[in-house]
Scaffold this motif. Sequence first.
Motif, short mmCIF file in Angstrom:
data_model
loop_
_atom_site.label_atom_id
_atom_site.label_comp_id
_atom_site.label_asym_id
_atom_site.label_seq_id
_atom_site.Cartn_x
_atom_site.Cartn_y
_atom_site.Cartn_z
N ILE A 449 30.18 61.24 -3.83
CA ILE A 449 29.28 60.99 -2.71
C ILE A 449 27.93 60.50 -3.25
O ILE A 449 27.43 61.02 -4.25
CB ILE A 449 29.09 62.28 -1.88
N PRO A 450 27.31 59.52 -2.59
CA PRO A 450 26.02 59.00 -3.06
C PRO A 450 24.85 59.91 -2.72
O PRO A 450 23.93 59.55 -1.98
CB PRO A 450 25.92 57.64 -2.36
N PHE A 451 24.88 61.14 -3.24
CA PHE A 451 23.77 62.07 -3.04
C PHE A 451 22.49 61.48 -3.66
O PHE A 451 22.53 60.83 -4.70
CB PHE A 451 24.05 63.41 -3.70
N GLY A 452 21.37 61.74 -3.03
CA GLY A 452 20.09 61.32 -3.59
C GLY A 452 19.51 62.43 -4.44
O GLY A 452 18.76 63.27 -3.93
N LEU A 453 19.82 62.45 -5.71
CA LEU A 453 19.45 63.57 -6.56
C LEU A 453 18.19 63.34 -7.37
O LEU A 453 17.90 64.09 -8.30
CB LEU A 453 20.62 63.90 -7.51
N LYS A 454 17.40 62.31 -7.01
CA LYS A 454 16.18 62.03 -7.76
C LYS A 454 14.92 62.33 -6.97
O LYS A 454 13.81 62.18 -7.50
CB LYS A 454 16.17 60.57 -8.21
N THR A 455 15.06 62.72 -5.70
CA THR A 455 13.89 63.02 -4.88
C THR A 455 14.06 64.40 -4.25
O THR A 455 15.19 64.87 -4.06
CB THR A 455 13.71 61.99 -3.76
N ALA A 456 12.95 65.02 -3.90
CA ALA A 456 13.01 66.34 -3.26
C ALA A 456 13.76 66.26 -1.93
O ALA A 456 14.57 67.15 -1.61
CB ALA A 456 11.60 66.86 -3.04
N GLU A 457 13.52 65.19 -1.18
CA GLU A 457 14.21 65.03 0.10
C GLU A 457 15.71 64.85 -0.10
O GLU A 457 16.53 65.45 0.60
CB GLU A 457 13.64 63.82 0.85
N GLY A 458 16.07 64.05 -1.09
CA GLY A 458 17.49 63.82 -1.36
C GLY A 458 18.20 65.07 -1.82
O GLY A 458 19.34 65.34 -1.42
N VAL A 459 17.54 65.89 -2.65
CA VAL A 459 18.14 67.13 -3.12
C VAL A 459 18.29 68.13 -1.97
O VAL A 459 19.31 68.82 -1.86
CB VAL A 459 17.31 67.73 -4.27
N ALA A 460 17.29 68.19 -1.09
CA ALA A 460 17.40 69.08 0.07
C ALA A 460 18.55 68.64 0.99
O ALA A 460 19.30 69.47 1.52
CB ALA A 460 16.08 69.08 0.85
N HIS A 461 18.70 67.34 1.15
CA HIS A 461 19.80 66.77 1.93
C HIS A 461 21.15 67.16 1.30
O HIS A 461 22.10 67.54 2.00
CB HIS A 461 19.64 65.25 1.93
N PHE A 462 21.21 67.04 -0.02
CA PHE A 462 22.40 67.41 -0.79
C PHE A 462 22.78 68.86 -0.53
O PHE A 462 23.95 69.18 -0.25
CB PHE A 462 22.09 67.15 -2.27
N ARG A 463 21.81 69.75 -0.58
CA ARG A 463 22.09 71.17 -0.38
C ARG A 463 22.60 71.43 1.03
O ARG A 463 23.59 72.16 1.23
CB ARG A 463 20.83 71.99 -0.65
N ARG A 464 21.95 70.83 2.04
CA ARG A 464 22.38 71.05 3.43
C ARG A 464 23.80 70.54 3.64
O ARG A 464 24.60 71.16 4.34
CB ARG A 464 21.41 70.38 4.40
N PHE A 465 24.11 69.39 3.03
CA PHE A 465 25.46 68.86 3.18
C PHE A 465 26.49 69.83 2.61
O PHE A 465 27.53 70.09 3.24
CB PHE A 465 25.59 67.51 2.48
#
Length: 1024
Positions: A449-465
């Motif tokens: 999955i194209p998680f955004g793991l380089k920004t705080a917003e992307g990491v938070a999105h990753f966790r919620r998913f």
Amino acid sequence: MTRSTVDIAGLDVARLETALREAVDAEVRFDAGSRGAYATDGSNYRQVPIGVVVPRSVEAGAQAVQVCARFGVPLLSRGGGTSLAGQSTNTAVMIDWSKYCHRLVSVDPDARTCVVEPGIVLDVLNRRLSDHRLQFGPKPSTHSHCALGGMIGNNSCGSSAQAYGKTVDNVRRLEVLTYDGTRMWVGPTSQAERARIAAEGGRRAELYDGLDRIVTEYLADIRRGYPKIPRRVSGYNLDSLLPESGFDVARALVGSEGTLVTVLHAELDLVPVPAYQSLLVLGYDDICAAADDVTHLLAHCNPGQLEALDGRMAQLMREEGAYLESLDALPEGDSWLMLQFGGDSQEEVDEQAHALLRAVGRTEKDATVAFSDDPEREQRMLRAREAGLGVTARPPDDRETWEGWEDSAVPPERLGDYLRDLRKLFEEFDYDHPSLYGHFGQGCVHTRIPFGLKTAEGVAHFRRFLERAADLVASYGGSLSGEHGDGQSRGELLTRMFGERLVTAFGELKVLFDPDNRMNPGKIVHPNPVDGQLRLGPAWRPQTPATHFGFPDDDHSFNRAVMRCVGIGNCRGHSGGVMCPSYRATMEEEHSTRGRARLLFEMLDGHADSAVKDGWRSTEVHDALDLCLACKGCKSDCPTGVDMATLKAEFLSHHYEGRLRPAAHYSMGWLPVWARLSRLAPRLLNSALHAPVLARAGKRLAGVAEARSAPVFAEQSFLQWWQARDLDEADPADPHTVVLWPDTFSTYFHPSIAVSAVRVLEDAGFRVAVPTKPVCCGLTWISTGQLPLAQKVLRRTLDVLRPYLEAGTPIIGLEPSCTAVFRSDAPELMPADQDVQRLAGQVRTFAEHLVHHAPEGWQPPQLARQATVQTHCHQHAIMKFDADRELMRRAHLDTEILDEGCCGLAGNFGFERGHHEVSMAVAEQGVLPAVRGAAPDSLVLADGFSCRTQIEQGATGRRALHLAEVLALGLDGTLPAEHPERLAQRPDQPSRTARWATTTAAAVTATAAAAAVGRTVVRVLRRP
């Protein structure tokens, strides 16, 4: 190696290192390079280890555990290091079992069992079992390099689990060691055996009593709380301790990811190798429709595999130009199910497939059906499915995809609906169109999955998913992990699947075996958060260095080129393909493509605890790259296309910028200059190069290995032969004109090859042109990292070639490494230069031109001979070998094209001082034994100068020929019947007497030549 002086949470690291060195028969490594190479696995996570221990025996490994326990230091066992959930990365002392502890201890063919050490690789084990027609059943896609210890730790499965189950279903007994020193064999335990253990007392009795207590207290929870599906890998296997499961302690420990015990030996159940197999592929409109049909198909058959592949993955393969043969073998459809059948006869396996087709109302003639009982074709089709992780990890659209939800599993009958809901979740989180594939016969789904793991917003999105996805799979009665385990990716989510009671039971099991939480802490129980210790993360701030190469396929970013490595570990394979020759010779992680990529990642200094601190000047990175042969095998054989040869050249350029280089960079890096100067007195120069006293002194000065013999300069170069022909210059615009590229090797060392190529091309009706001004592809400067000089050389070459480039004249390369420079390295080094792009499009191999562009009706000479063929690594990686196969077929050559990897010489690598031992170790792993074993009357073909040289100097008694030479001899009808490559003398070779002559004149000539060389170097360096 330097010792660490860093304290970790008050630990005296220096004392620990000393104690391990004194007490353990092992390679003990606490240096920054080793720690950086082991800092991550195939997951999103990164933790720099305290140190690495490579035990030379299982007993030494047990001793290392004892020393670590004395210091109270965390401990982690590691095999192939391919874990996708973060199990094999930790701030701990890491024990790597893979280098030495890989024995097949015993085999009992009648009982169908064997005993192995934890470091043995699955494919190696199965090869050693092949004489018994037995194998270990589970087969992950990493079968070429995953270790049995890792498979046991992760409870690995793979496509064959449809027939043979998971690793847990195939383990009979384990010899384990607890952190506090209890060593024991465990397995199914009867009441009488448990009573005996209790009577003996001690720590073992305490463990068994604790296991009995946990099962008794949580009996109802275990029976209710474990999903009844074939692919449940999450959590500890408390269900194996149920009375109906035989209180099997070994199986309870499988899948515990090194958090409970260290596995020292394993007794495994084996299964017969199917005598015959067939493959049925069914096409569907989409992947959900394919999933809907799984239970319908299983109602009518019992396949050994039932795999799925979706249209998105097929699209990615086409965009990447990968596995196209596999795709061509698939039937119509946008998604496919692949069913493999096995049996004792071809008729039996064929009938299984045809019976299924009849039952579901399809026939073999349907456009959506493909059937094969040809093993080669089956493997082509299955390769498309096995390639999933590599193909989806780096899509051509420049997105980066990651693990995290890559192996969920649900009941097969609910799979279609689960996929539809999962797709909705992707859409909700704006994760566009991940590929869905996997082991659908058991309800296991793979995706990246194209998680955004380089920004705080992307990491938070990753966790919620992940939280939402965990709830989704639990609602389907499924498992967070159906194959790869929990580790850090899913450990924090286990409560959502099992509930509080069972997770509490997991914690009690952990405390029972590891009360101080020293065994791989932070995984499964009391786990680190899913968004902690990320390899990237919002705090990752890497350097962004300026580079010479343009890295056009990586968004012009050195960092992205380094990050192509996602840890799959194919570079740790033991046979077949090309990469990674230095790993195969050394069995060292830091000398694998992956290990080097990890150190380059650490060099980017994106984390406060980066193991490598000196950037381009890093000695750790330099030492790791030093044994890279720059064979480019990784560019083609790595599933994500890591090009370590290019990364090495870039690093060397910066590492030595403004500094004195090794002598070999001047001697072999400047080889084209010295070769041109050889025309002053080639015979005398050869005498000097091979005179015992002068040769030894020269090798020392030049940085050449003493065991190597210098190649012999031809008395008449190809260019001298060409100019003596005194022909009219060919018109570049004439459609029959071709430029024959006068590479250094075919011009000054083996001109008979270029002469032969002229003869064959002219026989085919072409007018040959040869540049008479000095030209060079810059290969030797590129391979030694002298990139500004390489660019200067290429620009001068482009000036000479411009009339041919503007006319679109084909340029024929004879030396694969030089041809590969024009196809690959030059466009990356000078991506904005239009002439370079034209050159890349116009250069062809000798075989490509004759196969695809020879006049209609021309046929090569009919040779009717056997031939053993070694493919040059650069050709394998860049140009491929299809045209050569076809040309040899047309010439009626019965070829055995070796799949033995690199020859080991690899240009300057095998000549450099300090590399000879590795170079020969690589050669002796495949190429040289294969050549020695070739039939006496067969040809030995090798188009690469390095390959020919290694074969000649490798005590094979054979001399390899270029394909052009063989065809030219065929035109003359002069190909000898036996040992044809042992020609009386190549036209370009002086006699042995001349080669070894020692004369005063030779010494005088060598001195004069050295002075002339010095003047030439000064002139070259002064040119703009």
